[in-house]
Design a protein around this motif. Structure first.
Motif, mmCIF file in Angstrom:
data_model
loop_
_atom_site.group_PDB
_atom_site.id
_atom_site.type_symbol
_atom_site.label_atom_id
_atom_site.label_comp_id
_atom_site.label_asym_id
_atom_site.label_seq_id
_atom_site.Cartn_x
_atom_site.Cartn_y
_atom_site.Cartn_z
ATOM 1 N N GLU A 1 0.505 -1.277 0.000
ATOM 2 C CA GLU A 1 0.022 -0.237 0.283
ATOM 3 C C GLU A 1 0.670 1.244 -0.205
ATOM 4 O OE1 GLU A 1 -2.409 -0.029 3.467
ATOM 5 O OE2 GLU A 1 -3.771 -1.987 2.497
ATOM 6 N N ALA A 2 1.538 0.950 0.601
ATOM 7 C CA ALA A 2 2.485 2.257 1.375
ATOM 8 C C ALA A 2 3.605 2.593 -0.077
ATOM 9 C CB ALA A 2 3.714 1.998 2.028
ATOM 10 N N ALA A 3 3.468 1.546 -0.907
ATOM 11 C CA ALA A 3 4.844 1.443 -2.427
ATOM 12 C C ALA A 3 3.589 1.979 -3.582
ATOM 13 C CB ALA A 3 5.165 0.084 -2.787
ATOM 14 N N ILE B 1 2.097 6.398 -6.868
ATOM 15 C CA ILE B 1 0.573 7.606 -7.272
ATOM 16 C C ILE B 1 1.349 9.074 -6.922
ATOM 17 C CG2 ILE B 1 -1.229 8.279 -6.573
ATOM 18 C CD1 ILE B 1 -2.131 5.787 -6.263
ATOM 19 N N ALA B 2 2.110 8.808 -5.798
ATOM 20 C CA ALA B 2 2.651 10.511 -5.627
ATOM 21 C C ALA B 2 3.737 10.889 -5.963
ATOM 22 C CB ALA B 2 3.355 10.570 -4.051
ATOM 23 N N GLN C 1 3.833 14.135 -9.225
ATOM 24 C CA GLN C 1 4.935 15.250 -9.019
ATOM 25 C C GLN C 1 5.445 15.419 -9.834
ATOM 26 O OE1 GLN C 1 5.633 16.752 -6.600
ATOM 27 N NE2 GLN C 1 8.035 18.004 -7.035
ATOM 28 N N GLU C 2 5.911 13.862 -10.705
ATOM 29 C CA GLU C 2 6.424 14.220 -12.143
ATOM 30 C C GLU C 2 5.877 15.238 -13.314
ATOM 31 O OE1 GLU C 2 6.712 10.247 -13.753
ATOM 32 O OE2 GLU C 2 8.739 9.598 -12.666
#
Length: 484
Positions: A363-365, A370-371, A375-376
């Protein structure tokens, strides 16, 4: 001197200035009781001693409390310390702390690595970098002193990965760290004295059992139950981890020499204890300060609490026999609960921890991916906007240059026009000039017409507008001859 005094007291009794004997007895008894209480509560001192030069120590929680006292004692004996801390390496507190520790111990081999024990991703990053080395890095001692707690009455908190904070920092972080470092531990030479110290607390005795479905205690959560449960889980895991190391078959067919040692340092005056006693409030802190004498009497100094850890580090008898021993007050003791050695509970705890870590890391990955993508996209939009702004600025600069050139050209043309107008205006009122300038020389000097004069005499020949040319009389010396 004392003998005559005693003889005088025997024959004549105590002098008048001597206090009441019963009062002296009471005061002496009270002072003796305080001294004995302080001596007992301070615990035993470490009797094992050896130099630690050249030994590499990996340590968590080494910046405060019992961990800071242990770090100082290890560094004073020459060990190379690597402190795992949540602070960045450029943090002013950490820089000053390490500089002070180096100065006090005379040991410059003290370093720090940023590892946030409330983040599985941070732990994996550090542990992966540690084991990604050939040949394997030297490792002699692992000390897991980091721990956290929630004051009584506090609310339940979770980490960014959705795990209860006390369970994560006190147990799951150590489980995750040792799990990844396992190849580096097993790769150490046979003759190396490798120890893993796991500090615990006597609160594990009051912990609920771990054989329920709710291993994390999320349903019936309280600060005391959460802390006690995390310490019990850590002890169960430490025992199971020793069996995990013993089951490894070395390529040289020699037995595994790594030992896991459980250590109960006792109750000490640490920031964690102070936070627990004050309930995290200013009023509680005021009460603690008023009753500090009582805390000083009953609680250990951090240096005395670190004696059991030093004993577990340096005592040679702990290498004999199986690992997983419990050390308290600088001696080996038995665990107060039988389920600490229960293999079924250990297996269930191990499997549930693996599943929890796998789910949380996935879930963290996903969140990080997504973040990162967002950001990109923001960076791309910002880059595109910057390019467009640069193009607009370039076009505006070009237009400005064109306008400036046109304005300069118009100004130059205006200056030329103004110059011509000034010249034409000057022709209407010409400055006084001589006759040669008025009449250009069309003839030679002999044929030049003499200057004329305007006259209005009656004998003159009239010219248009009433002006006449007056020549000299014919035949006179001034005559220019025949007229043309």
């Amino acid at each position: 001197m004392p003998i005559p005094f005693l003889i005088n007291v025997f024959h004549e009794g105590l002098p008048a200035w001597f206090p009441d004997p019963w009062l002296v007895a009471k005061c002496t008894t009270a002072a003796g009781a305080l001294v004995l209480t302080k001596w007992y509560s301070s615990g035993r001192s470490n009797t094992a001693e050896r130099k630690l030069y050249g030994r590499v120590v990996l340590m968590t929680g080494g910046t405060s409390g019992i961990g800071a006292a242990t770090a100082f004692e290890l560094a004073a004996r020459g060990a190379q310390l690597i402190l795992l801390t949540r602070h960045a390496q450029t943090d002013p507190f950490l820089v000053e702390y390490i500089d002070d520790l180096r100065a006090r111990t005379g040991n410059n081999l003290i370093y720090a690595e940023q590892v946030d024990l409330s983040s599985l991703h941070s732990i994996r990053q550090f542990a992966t970098r540690w084991i990604d080395n050939a040949p394997p890095r030297r490792l002699d001692l692992i000390v897991l002193c980091a721990a956290t707690l929630t004051p009584p009455g506090g609310a339940r908190t979770t980490t960014a990965e959705g795990i209860e904070t006390t369970w994560m920092v006190n147990y799951l972080a150590n489980f995750h760290l040792l799990g990844i470092l396992s190849p580096a531990i097993r790769a150490q030479p046979f003759d190396r004295d490798l120890r893993i110290l796991v500090p615990t607390c006597s609160s594990y005795i009051a912990s609920p059992t771990l054989d329920t479905e709710d291993l994390h205690g999320d349903q019936a959560w309280t600060p005391s139950r959460a802390y006690a449960r995390s310490k019990l889980a850590l002890m169960v895991f430490a025992k199971a981890y020793q069996k995990h190391l013993d089951a490894y078959k070395r390529p040289d067919q020699l037995p595994m020499n790594a030992r896991v040692v459980l250590v109960d340092p006792g109750l000490a005056r640490t920031p964690g204890m102070r936070r627990w006693l004050t309930r995290g409030s200013l009023f509680g802190l005021l009460v603690y300060m008023v009753l500090y004498a009582l805390a000083w009497l009953l609680l250990k100094d951090p240096t005395m609490a670190a004696q059991s850890l030093l004993y577990a580090t340096m005592d040679g008898n702990l290498l004999r026999g199986a690992g997983g021993k419990l050390v308290k007050e600088c001696m080996e003791v038995d665990c107060a609960r039988k389920d600490v050695d229960d293999e079924a509970v250990a297996k269930k705890l191990w499997e549930s921890s693996d599943k929890l870590i796998e789910r949380a890391e996935k879930e963290a990955a996903l969140k990080r991916a997504i973040a990162k993508k967002a950001q990109e996209k923001r960076d791309e939009d910002a880059s595109r906007a910057a390019q467009q702004a640069a193009q607009v600025e370039e076009i505006e600069a070009l237009l400005g240059a064109v306008k400036k050139g046109r304005a300069a050209k118009d100004a130059k043309e205006g200056q030329k026009k103004n110059g011509k107008k000034t010249k034409s205006a000057g022709d209407s009122n010409p400055p006084p000039r001589n006759a040669s300038q008025i009449h250009p020389v069309f003839f030679t000097d002999k044929l030049r017409r003499p200057p004329f004069a305007v006259a209005s005499a009656p004998h003159s020949n009239p010219i248009a507008q009433g002006y006449v040319y007056q020549d000299a009389p014919r035949g006179s010396e001034k005559s220019a001859g025949s007229r043309l």
